[in-house]
Design a protein around this motif. Structure first.
Motif, short mmCIF file in Angstrom:
data_model
loop_
_atom_site.label_atom_id
_atom_site.label_comp_id
_atom_site.label_asym_id
_atom_site.label_seq_id
_atom_site.Cartn_x
_atom_site.Cartn_y
_atom_site.Cartn_z
N TYR A 299 0.82 -1.21 0.00
CA TYR A 299 0.00 0.00 0.00
C TYR A 299 0.86 1.27 0.00
N PHE A 300 2.11 1.15 0.47
CA PHE A 300 3.01 2.31 0.50
C PHE A 300 3.84 2.38 -0.77
N THR A 301 3.51 1.54 -1.73
CA THR A 301 4.35 1.39 -2.91
C THR A 301 3.57 1.62 -4.20
N ALA A 302 2.63 0.72 -4.48
CA ALA A 302 1.85 0.81 -5.70
C ALA A 302 0.60 -0.06 -5.55
N ASN A 303 -0.46 0.39 -6.17
CA ASN A 303 -1.75 -0.26 -6.08
C ASN A 303 -1.70 -1.75 -6.38
N GLU A 304 -1.03 -2.11 -7.47
CA GLU A 304 -0.97 -3.51 -7.90
C GLU A 304 -0.26 -4.38 -6.87
N VAL A 305 0.76 -3.83 -6.25
CA VAL A 305 1.53 -4.59 -5.26
C VAL A 305 0.67 -4.80 -4.01
N ALA A 306 -0.03 -3.74 -3.61
CA ALA A 306 -0.92 -3.85 -2.44
C ALA A 306 -1.96 -4.93 -2.68
N LYS A 307 -2.48 -4.96 -3.88
CA LYS A 307 -3.51 -5.95 -4.23
C LYS A 307 -2.95 -7.38 -4.15
N ARG A 308 -1.75 -7.57 -4.67
CA ARG A 308 -1.13 -8.91 -4.62
C ARG A 308 -0.97 -9.38 -3.19
N MET A 309 -0.55 -8.45 -2.34
CA MET A 309 -0.30 -8.84 -0.95
C MET A 309 -1.59 -9.11 -0.20
N ASN A 310 -2.57 -8.26 -0.41
CA ASN A 310 -3.86 -8.43 0.26
C ASN A 310 -4.53 -9.74 -0.16
N GLY A 311 -4.32 -10.12 -1.42
CA GLY A 311 -4.96 -11.33 -1.96
C GLY A 311 -4.58 -12.60 -1.21
N LYS A 312 -3.42 -12.60 -0.56
CA LYS A 312 -2.97 -13.80 0.16
C LYS A 312 -3.93 -14.17 1.29
N ILE A 313 -4.44 -13.16 1.98
CA ILE A 313 -5.32 -13.44 3.12
C ILE A 313 -6.59 -14.13 2.62
N TYR A 314 -7.09 -13.64 1.51
CA TYR A 314 -8.36 -14.18 1.02
C TYR A 314 -8.18 -15.54 0.36
N ALA A 315 -7.03 -15.71 -0.29
CA ALA A 315 -6.76 -17.03 -0.88
C ALA A 315 -6.69 -18.07 0.24
N GLU A 316 -6.08 -17.68 1.36
CA GLU A 316 -5.94 -18.62 2.47
C GLU A 316 -7.29 -18.90 3.15
N ALA A 317 -8.09 -17.85 3.29
CA ALA A 317 -9.42 -18.05 3.90
C ALA A 317 -10.23 -19.04 3.04
N LYS A 318 -10.09 -18.92 1.74
CA LYS A 318 -10.81 -19.81 0.81
C LYS A 318 -10.27 -21.24 0.94
N ARG A 319 -8.95 -21.36 0.95
CA ARG A 319 -8.33 -22.69 1.01
C ARG A 319 -8.72 -23.42 2.29
N LEU A 320 -8.75 -22.67 3.40
CA LEU A 320 -9.05 -23.32 4.68
C LEU A 320 -10.55 -23.52 4.90
N GLY A 321 -11.34 -22.83 4.11
CA GLY A 321 -12.80 -22.99 4.22
C GLY A 321 -13.38 -22.39 5.48
N VAL A 322 -12.77 -21.31 5.99
CA VAL A 322 -13.31 -20.68 7.21
C VAL A 322 -14.57 -19.88 6.86
N LYS A 323 -15.31 -19.46 7.91
CA LYS A 323 -16.51 -18.66 7.65
C LYS A 323 -16.18 -17.18 7.53
N TRP A 324 -15.29 -16.70 8.36
CA TRP A 324 -14.92 -15.28 8.30
C TRP A 324 -13.55 -15.06 8.94
N ILE A 325 -13.07 -13.82 8.89
CA ILE A 325 -11.70 -13.54 9.33
C ILE A 325 -11.74 -12.55 10.49
N LEU A 326 -10.92 -12.83 11.48
CA LEU A 326 -10.76 -11.93 12.61
C LEU A 326 -9.38 -11.29 12.48
N GLY A 327 -9.34 -9.97 12.57
CA GLY A 327 -8.06 -9.27 12.38
C GLY A 327 -7.54 -8.71 13.69
#
Ligand code: SF4
Ligand code: SF4
Length: 540
Positions: A299-327
């Protein structure tokens, strides 16, 4: 690292503006006020614009940056592209009336006296190029219209000051037009990134995160070992032992927190807090060694990079099959999630609207992004009387609260942390009104500026927050500054050490866990830091 002035020397801030037009003023580069640049090989590894094919490794002091022949074209093409794509950027370039209402609202200006750190001037650095290169009036009238051409000197100045903005958005609260200078520096950084102009502290974190899952570059086994070490300390200080679950498919909740909480003091005590809280509740949750970073330095660098990094959390939530995420307690994670995430990835349909399994509360505000902040979660538990608490265990502490810029000003999370602190501590004191909630001052090191070579800027930028802290310290004897952001927990201790040496720093969940009465616990004589509760004072 540059020599840091003594704190009483730093108090001699010269606010007298220098004479003459700012465009003619040479750039007075000061060690201690900038971060080292990103290494080309680290940029390359992340698949970003490295500079290895066109010049040497550059430093800000170098007169000649050996830029590629087409550097100007690249910069202007990127800027043109962004002006077309982002309407706010174009509007912010056009509508500033230079009223100066924002001028004295930036902590870097207040701590340094450098007029180029006034938000209006920081933005003017880019705005003048916009006028000179993209507007007819600017092209015809030049300086009369506040315009200038893009030169190497202008680029150096831009780099120096775009990385002296912690993107805290305090200035935007006071602008009658709502101009958000943080957005301007975000854009400025992204444009410069086209030329590989980034800083090492940010880029190293980004690249590590892309390869190992977190900014610190902790391998999965190391990440788990850090948590295991804390479990041993919990056994010593609380008298109970337990095992959290890892990478578990089918868990109800995925928990994600910044890696600073897992590794660095005092964040590790916040981590102990999460562990105890979840054990207290018998929560069906899992940690992930893949999505092992809540923060997003992209997010401190470039939009595309921020998106790539953020996507990891959601890919993992999908893989694990959880209902929601606690931050966990993280600052910019919340801004990224709430303001960008669904635009980047679309609806997060594979997760459910979060519902607390303990109280049945539906977190409607998390309907889109399916992620709940630990403060909302905990405040709801306390409100429904689901935690057994003994606030007297925190009685040695006189606590104040630092509203972390992103969750507070960015997201409106003002009351939940206060409600939680007041429920677990008997002594809470607010800092002055114009330094908290929406008007909160930055810790001084946000947006990836917490590199050690940048220490003088951090201490100067931290001065307004520390000045307010000093007020409650002297008036009420405050000895603990609580916050809900991992960057704060890294940035505030050295700033407090400099300006308020007898005040400690903690996360709010650490305070919660100290007060939690755990089933089967031993005599609670020691807190999570291993200090005797009866006599404990926070370490300065
Ligand atoms: S307050 Fe807004 S309009 Fe006034 S100088 Fe600052 S950015 Fe420009
Ligand atoms: S966003 Fe924060 S750091 Fe940046 S200019 Fe505004 S007040 Fe200063």
């Amino acid at each position: 690292m540059a020599n840091i002035p003594k704190y009483y020397e730093s108090l001699n801030i010269d606010f007298k503006p220098p004479r003459g037009n700012w465009m003619d003023r040479p750039l007075n580069i000061k060690p201690g006020i900038y971060c080292y640049p990103a290494r080309p090989e680290v940029l390359k590894k992340a698949g970003m614009n490295d500079r290895s094919d066109w010049g040497k490794y550059w430093v800000i002091e170098d007169e000649d940056w050996e830029l590629p022949d087409d550097w100007k074209e690249r910069f202007l093409n990127k800027m043109r592209d962004m002006l077309g794509k982002y309407r706010t950027f174009k509007i912010y370039m056009d509508i500033c009336v230079r009223c100066g209402a924002c001028a004295d609202k930036c902590h870097y200006f207040l701590g340094s006296g450098d007029p180029m750190n006034m938000p209006v001037m920081r933005a003017e650095l880019l705005r003048s190029i916009y006028r000179g290169e993209f507007t007819k009036t600017g092209k015809i009238l030049g300086r009369l219209a506040g315009a200038r051409k893009l030169t190497k000197d202008a680029l150096r100045q831009l780099w120096y000051y775009m990385f002296q903005c912690s993107e805290c958005r305090r200035c935007s609260v006071f602008c009658p037009y709502g101009i958000d200078t943080a957005e301007i520096t975000i854009m400025g950084r992204e444009i410069m990134n086209e030329l590989g102009m980034n800083i090492a502290w940010i880029q190293e974190s980004v690249t590590k995160c892309l390869f190992t899952g977190n900014h610190l570059g902790l391998q999965p086994h190391t990440y788990k070992e850090c948590v295991d070490t804390m479990l041993m300390d919990i056994e010593d200080n609380v008298g109970i032992s337990f095992e959290p679950s890892w990478n578990r498919k089918g868990a109800e909740i995925l928990f994600v927190t910044p890696s600073g909480d897992v590794f660095a003091d005092p964040g590790i005590f916040t981590l102990a807090g999460y562990l105890l809280l979840f054990e207290h509740l018998g929560l069906d949750y899992t940690w992930s060694t893949y999505a092992s970073e809540g923060g997003d330095f992209g997010y401190f660098t470039a939009n595309e990079v921020a998106k790539r990094m953020n996507g990891k959390i959601y890919a993992e939530a999908k893989r694990l099959g959880v209902k929601w995420i606690l931050g966990g307690e993280c600052g910019h994670m919340w801004r990224v999630l709430n303001q960008y995430m669904t635009t980047w990835h679309g609806p997060i349909d594979f997760l459910e609207e979060p519902v607390s399994p303990i109280t049945g509360t539906k977190f409607e505000n998390a309907k889109a992004h399916k992620m709940v902040h630990i403060m909302e979660f905990t405040a709801d538990l306390i409100k429904h009387n689901k935690l057994k608490l003994d606030p007297s265990r925190n009685d040695r502490l006189k606590v104040t609260f630092h509203d972390s810029c992103n969750p507070s000003r960015g997201m409106g999370l003002f009351e939940e942390p206060r409600y939680v602190i007041k429920s677990v501590c008997n002594h809470f004191y607010e800092m002055p009104e114009n330094t908290i909630r929406e008007q909160t001052y930055c810790c001084g090191s946000g947006s990836g500026l917490n590199a050690s070579e940048n220490m003088e800027l951090r201490l100067r930028g931290g001065f307004p927050r520390q000045n307010a802290l000093r007020y409650v310290r002297e008036k009420y004897g405050v000895n603990m500054l609580a916050c809900i952001c991992a960057i704060d927990r890294a940035a505030l201790p050295p700033a407090a050490q400099y300006w308020n040496p007898d005040v400690g720093v903690c996360g709010v969940t650490e305070l919660v866990a100290n007060a939690l009465i755990m089933e089967g616990e031993g005599p609670r004589t020691h807190n999570l830091r291993g200090f005797e509760i009866a006599t404990w004072e926070p370490e300065p």
